[in-house]
Design a protein around this motif. Sequence first.
Motif, PDB file in Angstrom:
ATOM      1  N   SER A 119     -27.903  -6.628   0.278  1.00 21.89           N
ATOM      2  CA  SER A 119     -26.982  -6.193   1.324  1.00 21.89           C
ATOM      3  C   SER A 119     -26.435  -7.391   2.088  1.00 21.89           C
ATOM      4  CB  SER A 119     -27.704  -5.244   2.289  1.00 21.89           C
ATOM      5  OG  SER A 119     -26.833  -4.783   3.293  1.00 21.89           O
ATOM      6  N   GLU A 120     -27.277  -8.411   2.271  1.00 22.93           N
ATOM      7  CA  GLU A 120     -26.831  -9.638   2.933  1.00 22.93           C
ATOM      8  C   GLU A 120     -25.762 -10.351   2.113  1.00 22.93           C
ATOM      9  OE1 GLU A 120     -29.964  -8.766   2.474  1.00 22.93           O
ATOM     10  OE2 GLU A 120     -30.516  -8.279   4.555  1.00 22.93           O
ATOM     11  N   ASP A 121     -25.929 -10.331   0.787  1.00 24.56           N
ATOM     12  CA  ASP A 121     -24.895 -10.905  -0.084  1.00 24.56           C
ATOM     13  C   ASP A 121     -23.569 -10.166   0.097  1.00 24.56           C
ATOM     14  OD1 ASP A 121     -26.600 -12.809  -1.301  1.00 24.56           O
ATOM     15  OD2 ASP A 121     -27.296 -11.329  -2.748  1.00 24.56           O
ATOM     16  N   GLY A 122     -23.668  -8.849   0.264  1.00 24.97           N
ATOM     17  CA  GLY A 122     -22.470  -8.048   0.475  1.00 24.97           C
ATOM     18  C   GLY A 122     -21.767  -8.415   1.769  1.00 24.97           C
ATOM     19  N   VAL A 123     -22.536  -8.623   2.822  1.00 26.23           N
ATOM     20  CA  VAL A 123     -21.954  -9.034   4.104  1.00 26.23           C
ATOM     21  C   VAL A 123     -21.260 -10.377   3.960  1.00 26.23           C
ATOM     22  CG1 VAL A 123     -22.473  -9.718   6.465  1.00 26.23           C
ATOM     23  CG2 VAL A 123     -23.606  -7.715   5.476  1.00 26.23           C
ATOM     24  N   PHE A 124     -21.920 -11.314   3.268  1.00 24.62           N
ATOM     25  CA  PHE A 124     -21.304 -12.630   3.035  1.00 24.62           C
ATOM     26  C   PHE A 124     -20.011 -12.490   2.240  1.00 24.62           C
ATOM     27  CE2 PHE A 124     -20.720 -16.049  -0.093  1.00 24.62           C
ATOM     28  CZ  PHE A 124     -20.424 -17.101   0.765  1.00 24.62           C
ATOM     29  N   MET A 125     -20.016 -11.609   1.232  1.00 25.45           N
ATOM     30  CA  MET A 125     -18.813 -11.409   0.428  1.00 25.45           C
ATOM     31  C   MET A 125     -17.667 -10.940   1.301  1.00 25.45           C
ATOM     32  SD  MET A 125     -17.248 -11.559  -2.433  1.00 25.45           S
ATOM     33  CE  MET A 125     -18.660 -11.966  -3.474  1.00 25.45           C
ATOM     34  N   GLY A 126     -17.961 -10.051   2.245  1.00 31.32           N
ATOM     35  CA  GLY A 126     -16.930  -9.586   3.157  1.00 31.32           C
ATOM     36  C   GLY A 126     -16.346 -10.716   3.986  1.00 31.32           C
ATOM     37  N   GLN A 127     -17.176 -11.685   4.350  1.00 33.21           N
ATOM     38  CA  GLN A 127     -16.711 -12.834   5.121  1.00 33.21           C
ATOM     39  C   GLN A 127     -15.970 -13.844   4.258  1.00 33.21           C
ATOM     40  OE1 GLN A 127     -20.470 -14.160   6.605  1.00 33.21           O
ATOM     41  NE2 GLN A 127     -20.585 -12.586   8.219  1.00 33.21           N
ATOM     42  N   LEU A 128     -16.331 -13.912   2.975  1.00 39.39           N
ATOM     43  CA  LEU A 128     -15.730 -14.868   2.061  1.00 39.39           C
ATOM     44  C   LEU A 128     -14.342 -14.439   1.592  1.00 39.39           C
ATOM     45  CD1 LEU A 128     -16.062 -17.424   0.224  1.00 39.39           C
ATOM     46  CD2 LEU A 128     -17.065 -15.892  -1.488  1.00 39.39           C
ATOM     47  N   LEU A 129     -14.148 -13.153   1.380  1.00 40.54           N
ATOM     48  CA  LEU A 129     -12.908 -12.648   0.782  1.00 40.54           C
ATOM     49  C   LEU A 129     -11.632 -13.127   1.477  1.00 40.54           C
ATOM     50  CD1 LEU A 129     -13.957  -9.006  -0.222  1.00 40.54           C
ATOM     51  CD2 LEU A 129     -13.365 -10.892  -1.751  1.00 40.54           C
ATOM     52  N   PRO A 130     -11.582 -13.177   2.820  1.00 43.51           N
ATOM     53  CA  PRO A 130     -10.347 -13.656   3.460  1.00 43.51           C
ATOM     54  C   PRO A 130      -9.973 -15.083   3.082  1.00 43.51           C
ATOM     55  CG  PRO A 130     -11.690 -12.467   5.039  1.00 43.51           C
ATOM     56  CD  PRO A 130     -12.543 -12.669   3.824  1.00 43.51           C
ATOM     57  N   MET A 131     -10.928 -15.879   2.589  1.00 43.23           N
ATOM     58  CA  MET A 131     -10.639 -17.247   2.189  1.00 43.23           C
ATOM     59  C   MET A 131     -10.071 -17.330   0.771  1.00 43.23           C
ATOM     60  SD  MET A 131     -13.983 -19.250   3.660  1.00 43.23           S
ATOM     61  CE  MET A 131     -14.539 -19.023   5.362  1.00 43.23           C
ATOM     62  N   LEU A 132     -10.230 -16.247   0.012  1.00 39.40           N
ATOM     63  CA  LEU A 132      -9.814 -16.251  -1.391  1.00 39.40           C
ATOM     64  C   LEU A 132      -8.447 -15.595  -1.525  1.00 39.40           C
ATOM     65  CD1 LEU A 132     -13.225 -15.200  -3.002  1.00 39.40           C
ATOM     66  CD2 LEU A 132     -12.446 -17.481  -2.335  1.00 39.40           C
ATOM     67  N   GLN A 133      -7.431 -16.259  -1.028  1.00 36.45           N
ATOM     68  CA  GLN A 133      -6.093 -15.691  -0.990  1.00 36.45           C
ATOM     69  C   GLN A 133      -5.469 -15.519  -2.376  1.00 36.45           C
ATOM     70  OE1 GLN A 133      -4.377 -14.575   1.925  1.00 36.45           O
ATOM     71  NE2 GLN A 133      -6.511 -14.689   2.554  1.00 36.45           N
ATOM     72  N   SER A 134      -6.002 -16.251  -3.370  1.00 40.67           N
ATOM     73  CA  SER A 134      -5.449 -16.160  -4.723  1.00 40.67           C
ATOM     74  C   SER A 134      -6.199 -15.155  -5.588  1.00 40.67           C
ATOM     75  CB  SER A 134      -5.495 -17.538  -5.408  1.00 40.67           C
ATOM     76  OG  SER A 134      -4.720 -18.484  -4.698  1.00 40.67           O
ATOM     77  N   LEU A 135      -7.215 -14.499  -5.034  1.00 39.18           N
ATOM     78  CA  LEU A 135      -8.071 -13.613  -5.823  1.00 39.18           C
ATOM     79  C   LEU A 135      -7.287 -12.439  -6.403  1.00 39.18           C
ATOM     80  CD1 LEU A 135     -11.085 -13.384  -6.602  1.00 39.18           C
ATOM     81  CD2 LEU A 135     -11.345 -11.755  -4.723  1.00 39.18           C
ATOM     82  N   GLU A 136      -7.428 -12.255  -7.728  1.00 39.94           N
ATOM     83  CA  GLU A 136      -6.764 -11.157  -8.428  1.00 39.94           C
ATOM     84  C   GLU A 136      -7.749 -10.195  -9.067  1.00 39.94           C
ATOM     85  OE1 GLU A 136      -3.981 -12.692 -11.224  1.00 39.94           O
ATOM     86  OE2 GLU A 136      -2.721 -13.667  -9.712  1.00 39.94           O
ATOM     87  N   VAL A 137      -8.953 -10.680  -9.419  1.00 35.89           N
ATOM     88  CA  VAL A 137      -9.956  -9.844 -10.085  1.00 35.89           C
ATOM     89  C   VAL A 137     -11.302 -10.006  -9.374  1.00 35.89           C
ATOM     90  CG1 VAL A 137     -11.231  -9.395 -12.221  1.00 35.89           C
ATOM     91  CG2 VAL A 137      -8.814 -10.068 -12.334  1.00 35.89           C
ATOM     92  N   LEU A 138     -11.871  -8.889  -8.909  1.00 40.52           N
ATOM     93  CA  LEU A 138     -13.187  -8.898  -8.281  1.00 40.52           C
ATOM     94  C   LEU A 138     -14.035  -7.806  -8.919  1.00 40.52           C
ATOM     95  CD1 LEU A 138     -15.162  -9.886  -6.105  1.00 40.52           C
ATOM     96  CD2 LEU A 138     -14.175  -8.189  -4.547  1.00 40.52           C
TER      97      LEU A 138
END
Length: 501
Positions: free
Chosen positions: A161-180
């Motif tokens: 669950s902690e990894d999930g919280v971190f992922m939520g914080q990380l996503l705004p930095m990945l502006q080029s992300l197309e596949v998750l």
Amino acid sequence: MNQTRKKSSSDGETKPQTSFVDKFLRGSKLRSSKAESKSENNDLKTIDVQHSDETRNTATLDTDTHLTTEMELESSLEKNEQFLQKLGEKAVDKCLDLNNCRLSTADVREMGEALKALPELEELNLSWNSKVGGNLPLMLQKFQEGSKIQTLELVDCALTSEDGVFMGQLLPMLQSLEVLDLSINRNIGGSLNSIAQGLKCTSNLKVLKLQSCGLSQKSVKGLDAAFRYLGELRKLDLSCNKELGGGFEDSPVQLATLGRLEVLDLHQCSLTTGDVLSLTQVIPLLSSLQELDLSANKNVGSSSENLLSRLRFLPVLKSLLINSCALERETFTALAEASIHLSALEVFSLSWNKCVGGNLKLLLETLKLSTSLQVLRLSSCSLVTEDVALLVSAIQTGHLTKLRKLDLSYNDSICDEGWAIFCQNVWLLKELTELDISLRPSTFRDCGQWFRHLLCAVTKLPEITEVGMKRWILSASQEEELEHFDQHQSSSIHFDHGGFQ
């Protein structure tokens, strides 16, 4: 220099284990830019050797002034040398695939520094490595705003669950992300709200896979709120989340804003009657939809006349999977009427819906009009001989010519006469590659005279490679015929019979 270190295994035994750097260099499937010529590569090797010598000299001078041991410094520099030797100073490495590499905890910890050596990284696959779970912040903390990552796959990584919280914080930095792809990480369901908040900042996302992620009714509502920000989304997989049921109730459902969505997978999601009602309003608006999977949702069969009838508004639908939906006569009729309008349909699966048996005639017009149909699955549909005769009539009149896979397995009510009619005409499906007429596991039957017709038909099917006929019992003479056929066939055709007794 030897790069093998020793590590205690889980059972206490001490075994030599290759370091992450060695594993990375030899087996990580890192793909470098193919634009480099052989001469450039040779030049890079020369530069790397010179750089290595300079680095070793620097290491010797710095030993006296730093508080690290000579061994630690040498090891650190040697890792950098290996990266330089692998990548070259001008190499642009875009894809790192460590899928199922059995990364150890130590390997995972080294990843934090290793990723710094790949500033141009666009694709990262860490799937099927359980040690990633609990260590995701350590591994991916080097990703900064402006990262070029386009694909991030973390399937079955035992994420917490902690990894999930971190992922939520990380996503705004990945502006080029197309596949998750975060599939098969059941413990992140509780942190889906954090992930959903992060997804609102990934406007370029095209593929989102959350299969078997422990999504609940509450968390899917939070996720639904993020859909309005994902206008570029092409594929959405929320399948195998059994607690999801009820998450689409109480419209408005933002799923309707995904105007470019091409693939929607909701199989085995325990959809409620309320969910089906909401989807009835939403799905007709997804005019770009090409693949729809509603399988293993019982309420689709009992309360979805309107939902299935509205499939007619999906003009480019290519794949429709509604296996095990407990279709009733009324809902099957609605589906049959709508399917006439699905001229682009290539894959149609109705398996494990008993009401199809005796009612295949309702689909006759669809079968005649489906000039693109390549896969037809009718396994365990309680088909009777009359149904097979109708299917044969469609084949005889020149329809289903594009069919490549046909599954009629687990339909034990078809008599020998029905199988004989079918086997005498199946050779007309010239593009057929796979045929399955197996019996259900609890049934064994003697093969009728139709088996000879089947062997004859197979010789006239140039593309056929697989014939499934498990639990059909051959006589001694039929076994000889099959053996003779195997010996003299010019192409490779596998009869999957599971052994005849």
